[in-house]
Design an enzyme around this catalytic site. Structure first.
Site, PDB file in Angstrom:
ATOM      1  N   TYR A 246       0.860  -1.184   0.000  1.00 25.59           N
ATOM      2  CA  TYR A 246       0.000   0.000   0.000  1.00 25.59           C
ATOM      3  C   TYR A 246       0.891   1.228   0.000  1.00 25.59           C
ATOM      4  O   TYR A 246       1.875   1.279   0.746  1.00 25.59           O
ATOM      5  CB  TYR A 246      -0.892   0.000   1.245  1.00 25.59           C
ATOM      6  CG  TYR A 246      -1.739   1.246   1.389  1.00 25.59           C
ATOM      7  CD1 TYR A 246      -3.045   1.283   0.891  1.00 25.59           C
ATOM      8  CD2 TYR A 246      -1.224   2.395   1.994  1.00 25.59           C
ATOM      9  CE1 TYR A 246      -3.813   2.431   1.008  1.00 25.59           C
ATOM     10  CE2 TYR A 246      -1.989   3.543   2.104  1.00 25.59           C
ATOM     11  CZ  TYR A 246      -3.286   3.553   1.607  1.00 25.59           C
ATOM     12  OH  TYR A 246      -4.046   4.686   1.714  1.00 25.59           O
TER      13      TYR A 246
ATOM     14  N   GLU B 136      -3.651   7.382  -3.985  1.00 29.53           N
ATOM     15  CA  GLU B 136      -3.525   6.096  -3.296  1.00 29.53           C
ATOM     16  C   GLU B 136      -3.285   4.975  -4.296  1.00 29.53           C
ATOM     17  O   GLU B 136      -4.026   4.854  -5.273  1.00 29.53           O
ATOM     18  CB  GLU B 136      -4.806   5.815  -2.503  1.00 29.53           C
ATOM     19  CG  GLU B 136      -4.721   4.567  -1.644  1.00 29.53           C
ATOM     20  CD  GLU B 136      -6.073   4.226  -1.009  1.00 29.53           C
ATOM     21  OE1 GLU B 136      -6.232   4.432   0.197  1.00 29.53           O
ATOM     22  OE2 GLU B 136      -6.962   3.762  -1.742  1.00 29.53           O
TER      23      GLU B 136
END
Ligand code: GDP
Ligand code: MN
Length: 408
Positions: free
Chosen positions: A121, A208
């Protein structure tokens, strides 16, 4: 603070523009990030053609992904692999038209499927509490970060970029090591810096990548190579910064935005929907905030923030009125206009025009002061349209709250 645009911001209402994955990936590529090639299809036949192209070029399979502005598409069945053109067509047909969290899929992204070795991530997010960009990462990619934050907060590393100096090299290295990419930090650091750069370049409040993946690719001689690739992308842009990025207008997806927001933007009105019952029509952002605060203090709840701007002409007032009335929870409309450039009589004419075509009988209280205020009051009283003209702001607010209660 009681209401206002920043509250809308926290709730994500109308104040930030979400980009579809394919548009977000475009911005990542511009910043030099490694993203597998992709195309967008609106029909199963198009998806089939695109898939054939990738398969012919050597891809073992393709991935087909629903393009909707919600997370968790994978879990919802909106991300699927296909190993042949036939299968790609079938899969695309099943995803197109699918309902994901209330949104109908109209487009899919088609890309050569990545052979994933591991998932991470990585994000750059505007941290409003410290007014800086926070770069966050985790070795636990592919799952929702909120979940990781809850079950294993230590698995998330984060640094705050300096407002002037940006993300420093040592900070990017700290992220690379912290997210478990120590063995390929030289490859990871430019990726981390590019994610930060994407946020800065586009005034994004979120960039993101989940998952950022280590992907295996086989060279022509059969040797397997591993590299970092961005397989998903989610970007939201602060809409007050959009005038600085006219090119981003073409990337926004109005079909998935609240129609009221789209209309307000078309009209050039600053409008944010809130949860109350008192529709507010005010000129000037400061006066609009004050009006909402007074409504709250008097025990009411504003249904919206609306700044109709200076020099409001009758047609603009009428358009603003339609916008307010499109919200079914509005029970009363409170008009608070300070006539400087905006003339009171113009505003009154706009109110009467809107009143005459109002689909729903909603009581209205108007406080108009300043230029031609007398004329405005005469027009309203003489019209018999039932718009109450108040002389003081407190009086207007109290009356509006009272009418909202009576209509509840
Ligand atoms: P999201 O569920 O909306 O976040 O959509 P993602 O694009 O993140 O896809 C969800 C999951 O599908 C990822 O975490 C991956 O595990 C998987 N996935 C996405 N793209 C690929 C790909 O190219 N190849 C493989 N094998 N899996 C993929
Ligand atoms: Mn994802």
């Amino acid at each position: 603070m009681l209401g206002g645009p920043s509250r809308g911001h926290e709730r994500g209402v109308g104040a930030s523009v979400k980009l579809q994955e394919f548009a977000a990936k475009e911005l990542l590529v511009r910043a030099g990030l490694p993203v597998p090639e992709w195309s967008v299809a609106e029909t199963a036949a198009q998806a089939r053609d695109q898939a054939s192209g990738y398969l012919a070029a050597g891809a073992a399979s393709v991935v087909i992904k629903a393009q909707v502005l919600v997370g968790g598409r994978g879990k919802a069945g909106g991300v699927k692999l296909a190993a042949s053109a036939d299968e790609a067509e079938t899969v695309a047909r099943s995803i197109l038209g699918m309902d994901i969290k209330g949104i109908t899929v109209r487009r899919v992204l088609v890309a050569p499927a990545a052979d994933i070795a591991s998932e991470f991530y990585l994000a750059a997010v505007l941290d409003r509490t410290v007014r800086r960009i926070r770069v966050m990462a985790s070795a636990q990619g592919g799952v929702e970060i909120e979940q990781v934050a809850e079950s294993d907060p230590d698995a998330i590393v984060s640094v705050l970029a300096h407002p002037h100096l940006g993300l420093l090299d040592h900070q990017a290295r700290r992220i690379a090591f912290g997210m478990g990419l120590a063995d390929r930090w030289k490859e990871a650091v430019p990726v981390i810096k590019a994610v930060y750069a994407t946020a800065i370049a586009n005034d994004a409040d979120l960039v993101e990548i989940n998952p950022l993946a280590i992907v295996r690719t086989a060279g022509p001689d059969g040797t397997v190579r591993e590299s970092i690739q961005a397989l998903d992308a989610k970007i939201t842009i602060d809409d007050s910064a959009l005038p600085r990025h006219p090119e981003l207008e073409t990337l926004r997806d109005e079909a998935e935005e609240d129609p009221v927001d789209v209309e307000a933007r078309r009209l050039g009105l600053s409008f944010i929907r809130l949860e109350g019952t008192i529709g507010c029509m005010v000129n000037g952002a400061g006066l609009a905030m004050t009006t909402m605060d007074l409504v709250k203090r008097a025990g009411g709840e504003p249904a919206n923030f609306l700044d109709i701007g200076g020099g409001a002409k009758a047609d603009r007032v009428a358009e603003a009125m339609r916008l307010i009335l499109s919200d079914p929870s509005v029970r009363v409309i409170l008009v608070n206009i300070f006539g400087g450039i905006a003339r009171g009589d113009e505003v009154a004419r706009g109110l009467l025009a809107a009143r005459s075509e109002q689909a729903r009988a909603v009581p209205m209280v108007a406080r108009i002061v300043g230029t031609n205020a007398d004329l405005a009051a005469d027009l309203l009283r003489g019209s018999g349209a039932g718009i109450e003209a108040a002389t003081t702001l407190d009086g207007a607010v109290e009356r509006a709250v009272e009418l909202a209660r009576a209509a509840a």
